[in-house]
Design an enzyme around this catalytic site. Structure first.
Site, short mmCIF file in Angstrom:
data_model
loop_
_atom_site.label_atom_id
_atom_site.label_comp_id
_atom_site.label_asym_id
_atom_site.label_seq_id
_atom_site.Cartn_x
_atom_site.Cartn_y
_atom_site.Cartn_z
N MET A 169 24.02 35.83 89.64
CA MET A 169 22.74 36.05 90.32
C MET A 169 22.24 37.46 90.01
SD MET A 169 22.83 33.89 93.81
CE MET A 169 23.74 35.03 94.79
N GLY A 170 22.76 38.06 88.93
CA GLY A 170 22.31 39.39 88.54
C GLY A 170 23.00 40.48 89.33
N GLN A 190 21.26 28.66 98.17
CA GLN A 190 22.56 29.04 98.70
C GLN A 190 22.48 30.17 99.73
OE1 GLN A 190 23.97 30.19 94.62
NE2 GLN A 190 25.13 31.72 95.71
N GLN A 239 34.29 29.37 96.57
CA GLN A 239 33.35 28.92 95.54
C GLN A 239 34.11 28.37 94.33
OE1 GLN A 239 29.63 31.02 94.31
NE2 GLN A 239 30.87 31.78 92.63
N GLY A 261 32.80 43.77 87.93
CA GLY A 261 33.42 42.46 88.13
C GLY A 261 32.80 41.43 87.19
N HIS A 262 31.45 41.44 87.10
CA HIS A 262 30.79 40.52 86.16
C HIS A 262 31.16 40.88 84.72
CE1 HIS A 262 27.83 40.42 89.60
NE2 HIS A 262 28.00 39.14 89.39
N SER A 321 28.23 42.90 94.56
CA SER A 321 26.84 43.38 94.46
C SER A 321 26.39 43.94 95.81
CB SER A 321 25.92 42.23 94.07
OG SER A 321 26.39 41.60 92.91
O1 PAF Z 1 28.77 33.73 92.37
C1 PAF Z 1 27.53 33.74 92.17
O2 PAF Z 1 26.97 34.74 91.71
C2 PAF Z 1 26.70 32.51 92.51
O3 PAF Z 1 27.19 31.86 93.63
C3 PAF Z 1 26.57 31.54 91.32
C4 PAF Z 1 27.92 30.97 90.90
C5 PAF Z 1 25.94 32.26 90.13
C6 PAF Z 1 25.67 30.37 91.73
O4 PAF Z 1 24.40 30.81 92.10
#
Ligand code: PAF
Length: 288
Positions: A32-33, A63, A155, A38-39, A188
Site C-alpha cells: 500500500m506504499g 480493508q 494476513q 521492511g518492504h 508504515s
Molecule cells: O500488507 C499490506 O500492505 C496490504 O494489506 C496488502 C497485502 C498490500 C493488501 O492491500
C-alpha cells in the site's frame, strides 16, 4: 539505473508480464506504499529469487474499517518509486480506485474463522478486504511467487489458506520482520509516533520476548504465559493493549495448553497509533 516502468491499467500490466512468461519466475510484492526497510526486504528477496519483479501500490479502501485511518495512511508515491527503481523492480503497478473497483464488488472473499480472533476481532471486515484485493491482484499479475511480511501474521496465514482453497497458481513466500535496534517492528505507521510514544513502542516486542522465553522453557499454560508477558507492557496513559493472544499458527484459533508450535500475537495502541507484532514460539524439546 534503468528507468522504472509504471502502469495504471491491468490490461497493460498483463501485456508486459505476459511477454516475460517462460523467461524465469516472476515475483510480486503487493504493497500500500509508504515503503520502508521492511518492504525493501520483500523486494530484495523477490529480486534474488525471480527473473522479474512487479510491485503494486494501492491503498485499498476495502480493508480500512475506519475512515480516518484510510485518510491518514501515508502516501509517498515519488519516494516509493525511487526505492523500487533503486532495488531493480521491473514494473510498478499503480492502479486507481476506478481500475480496482469500477463498481463496488458484489463478490468478496470471506476468510471465515481465520478472521475471528487477533486483529480480525477488532477490525470487522478488514481481512475480507485484504483477501479480496490480494486475490484480485494475484489474478491480475499472474506471478509465480508473491511476497508478504511475517509481521502481518494473520494476513499471511489468510493469504496462504485462500491461495490453497481457491487453487491460485502462486507460491506465497513469508519474509521475516525487520526491526529497529530496540526491537520495534518496522511499520508504515511508526512515523506517526512522537518522541515519547516511540520510547514506549518496543514494549510489545518485549512482552512477546517474555512469552517466547516462557514457552521455550516449557510453560504450557497459555493464560499464565499471557499474564506474565503482558505485565511487561506495564501501565502508562499512552498505552492500551488491544489484545495479546496465543493461537494455532495455521487455524489461528486460541490455544489453552501449549503442546507444539504457536503464534503469539499482540496489538498495542501507543497514543493514537496501533502497532502489531508477533512471534512464532514452541516448547524446546528436552535433550536426551
Ligand atoms: O500488507 C499490506 O500492505 C496490504 O494489506 C496488502 C497485502 C498490500 C493488501 O492491500
Amino acid at each position: 539505473m534503468t528507468p522504472l516502468s509504471q502502469v495504471e491499467h491491468a490490461v497493460d500490466l498483463r501485456r508486459s508480464v505476459g511477454a516475460w512468461h517462460g523467461g524465469g519466475p516472476i515475483g510480486f510484492v503487493p504493497t500500500m506504499g509508504a515503503l520502508h526497510a521492511g518492504h525493501e526486504r520483500l523486494i530484495e528477496q523477490a529480486r534474488r529469487e525471480c527473473a522479474r519483479v512487479v510491485v503494486s501500490i494501492f491503498v485499498n479502501p476495502l480493508q480500512f474499517d475506519r475512515a480516518d485511518d484510510l485518510e491518514r495512511y501515508p502516501r509517498t508515491i515519488e519516494a516509493d518509486a525511487a526505492i523500487c527503481a533503486r532495488l531493480g523492480v521491473d514494473l510498478l503497478f499503480l492502479p486507481t480506485l476506478q481500475e480496482m473497483y469500477p463498481t463496488p464488488p458484489a463478490c468478496t472473499v470471506d476468510p471465515g474463522t481465520l478472521a475471528e480472533h487477533l486483529c480480525g476481532a477488532y477490525r470487522p471486515g478488514h481481512f475480507r478486504g485484504v483477501a479480496t484485493v490480494v486475490l484480485k491482484l494475484l489474478n491480475i499479475v499472474g506471478a509465480d511467487r508473491a511476497y508478504f511480511g511475517e509481521k502481518d501474521a494473520q494476513q499471511l496465514a489468510i493469504v496462504r489458506r485462500m491461495v490453497a482453497d481457491f487453487n491460485v497458481p502462486v507460491t506465497i513466500v513469508g519474509v521475516p520482520t525487520i526491526r529497529e535496534g530496540d526491537g520495534l517492528a518496522l511499520s508504515s505507521r511508526n512515523v506517526r509516533l512522537n518522541a515519547q510514544e516511540r520510547l514506549l513502542a518496543p514494549r510489545l516486542h518485549q512482552a512477546l520476548g517474555t512469552a517466547d522465553h516462557l514457552i521455550a522453557g516449557g510453560n504450557t499454560d497459555a493464560d499464565a504465559v499471557k499474564n506474565a508477558a503482558t505485565r511487561v507492557i506495564g501501565s502508562d496513559d499512552l498505552l492500551r493493549l488491544e489484545y495479546f493472544e496465543i493461537v494455532d499458527p495455521d487455524t489461528l484459533q486460541p490455544v489453552e495448553a501449549i503442546a507444539g508450535p504457536v503464534l503469539v500475537a499482540g496489538a498495542l495502541w501507543v497514543g493514537g497509533t496501533r502497532l502489531i507484532d508477533n512471534c512464532r514460539s514452541a516448547p524446546t524439546s528436552p535433550r536426551h
